[in-house]
Design a protein around this motif. Structure first.
Motif, mmCIF file in Angstrom:
data_model
loop_
_atom_site.group_PDB
_atom_site.id
_atom_site.type_symbol
_atom_site.label_atom_id
_atom_site.label_comp_id
_atom_site.label_asym_id
_atom_site.label_seq_id
_atom_site.Cartn_x
_atom_site.Cartn_y
_atom_site.Cartn_z
ATOM 1 N N GLN A 1 0.909 -1.264 0.232
ATOM 2 C CA GLN A 1 -0.115 0.207 -0.031
ATOM 3 C C GLN A 1 1.239 1.086 -0.337
ATOM 4 N N GLY B 1 2.183 1.887 -3.137
ATOM 5 C CA GLY B 1 1.214 2.415 -4.380
ATOM 6 C C GLY B 1 0.811 3.295 -4.211
ATOM 7 N N LYS B 2 0.800 4.459 -2.694
ATOM 8 C CA LYS B 2 0.704 5.775 -2.743
ATOM 9 C C LYS B 2 2.208 6.028 -2.964
ATOM 10 N N LYS C 1 1.115 6.289 -6.864
ATOM 11 C CA LYS C 1 0.400 7.140 -7.251
ATOM 12 C C LYS C 1 0.951 8.698 -6.950
ATOM 13 N N ARG D 1 2.922 9.261 -9.980
ATOM 14 C CA ARG D 1 2.467 9.863 -11.368
ATOM 15 C C ARG D 1 1.565 10.740 -11.877
ATOM 16 N N LYS D 2 1.163 11.012 -10.805
ATOM 17 C CA LYS D 2 0.471 12.599 -10.183
ATOM 18 C C LYS D 2 1.828 14.220 -10.663
#
Length: 401
Positions: A372, A375-376, A379, A382-383
């Motif tokens: 997790q 994944g954070k 994220k 990607r932003k």
């Protein structure tokens, strides 16, 4: 010549009474009550009646057919076998077992306190599924959640032997999962808290805490450890025995719980200085001397150590802390290193995978947390990447204009 008028006329013959063919197995007779009884010659040579009477002759005959089939298939059981009382049979069952003294003490305690009050005077052939279910429900409401599964498993084992002895046809202990204790998993102690505990205990028990945590030894294995089995040069501890405390409080040398309990466990080099210091100051002298003893030179007794442990619980702020939690912490740490299932089983001294899987499950949960977090991070990346891409596209549009 004419017949004399005085001659008696010949009487017509009466038809013979019809009788049902004689049975080749068993017999049926009408009782004064109007019901029918069935009897048969059993394989043991005894003339045995059916355990109940029948409303019709047809029902009695049908029962005899089934009984004959049972005998022909070799499935006949002596109905007198199940007439032995549970108390007599269970006591003999324990007497006949080749088991450890601690296990024998546990079995006799479970029989006395949990099984005999309900089943002791009853014949084993009378104990039914419903009786076992009712007993279990009452026990669960009266005693600890870990005691009832042990008592149930003992009852199930005894009745399994009764089936094998052909005293009863089937085991009445058929509750799925009733042998497994429904106890919550103990929380793992953080490594920093383990060090705090090692500082909180009296100096003579510091090595006990460290070795118990980082080699996953049980209390009895630590209490029974001898100098000759603690090889600090090779940084290993050889587990070959345990100190067992019987119900009466007597301490006896015993063997490990299972063959897997006899093992060699590597010691982290970081705790070797603490162990050397302990051997110099506190251990019993001689190669056969105990590594851990009490202040007065006596064997390490759990009940005596509990008074010290109670003070440690308060000092570190963990009022429910168990000494066994140290082993749990060590197992969790071992699993977090990526140790395989077989490696964990060997280190812990377990012959089954069930316990080791608990710790692997714990590391899998931790792995989910890591996933997790990854994944954070992805994220966020990607932003940020999206912002740069948008800026590049705007720049290209301006250049075209």
């Amino acid at each position: 010549m004419a017949k004399s008028a005085l001659a008696t006329p010949e009487e017509p013959k009466r038809p013979a009474k019809s009788s049902s063919p004689k049975r080749r197995f068993g017999r049926v007779r009408l009782l004064p009550s109007g019901r029918y009884q069935a009897r048969y010659l059993a394989p043991d040579g005894a003339d045995r009646p059916a355990p109940f009477t029948f409303a019709t002759k047809r029902e009695a005959n049908r029962w005899l057919v089934l009984k004959e089939t049972e005998i022909q298939r070799g499935e006949w059981m002596n109905p007198d076998g199940g007439m032995i009382s549970f108390e007599v049979y269970a006591t003999q069952w324990v007497d006949d077992r080749v088991i450890k003294r601690t296990t024998e003490g546990l079995y006799r305690s479970l029989l006395k306190n949990h099984l005999m009050p309900t089943f002791g005077k009853r014949q084993i052939g009378e104990i039914k599924d419903a009786d076992v279910r009712q007993w279990r429900k009452e026990r669960l409401g009266a005693v600890g959640q870990s005691t009832v599964p042990k008592a149930y498993q003992l009852l199930k084992s005894i009745m399994n032997t009764a089936v094998a002895d052909e005293l009863i046809r089937r085991n009445p202990c058929r509750i799925k999962g009733a042998s497994v204790p429904d106890t919550p998993e103990r929380p793992a102690i953080p490594l920093a808290k383990v060090l705090e505990i090692a500082d909180a205990v009296p100096e003579r028990y510091r090595a006990l805490v460290l070795l118990g945590t980082f080699t996953s030894l049980r209390w009895g294995e630590l209490a029974g450890l001898r100098r000759k089995n603690l090889d600090l040069d090779a940084a290993v501890v050889r587990v070959v025995g345990t100190l067992a405390e019987l119900n009466g409080g007597k301490l006896v040398d015993d063997t490990p719980k299972s063959r897997a309990g006899r093992r060699v466990v590597a010691i982290p080099p970081e705790i070797l200085p603490d162990l050397r210091r302990h051997l110099e100051r506190y251990a019993e002298p001689g190669e056969n001397g105990h590594v851990f003893i009490g202040p007065k030179g006596g064997l390490l007794r759990r009940s005596a150590f509990r008074r010290i442990w109670n003070k440690v619980q308060i000092k570190v702020g963990l009022p429910d802390l168990l000494f066994h939690d140290l082993r749990h912490a060590g197992n969790t740490l071992a699993a977090s290193t990526g140790a395989s299932l077989r490696e964990l089983m060997t280190r812990m001294g377990h012959s089954s995978t069930r316990a080791a899987l608990i710790y692997q499950h714990a590391t899998q949960e931790r792995d989910q947390v890591i996933a997790q977090a990854l994944g954070k991070a992805l994220k966020g990346a990607r932003k940020e990447h999206g912002k740069k891409a948008s800026g590049t596209q705007r720049a290209r549009k301006i250049k075209k204009k």
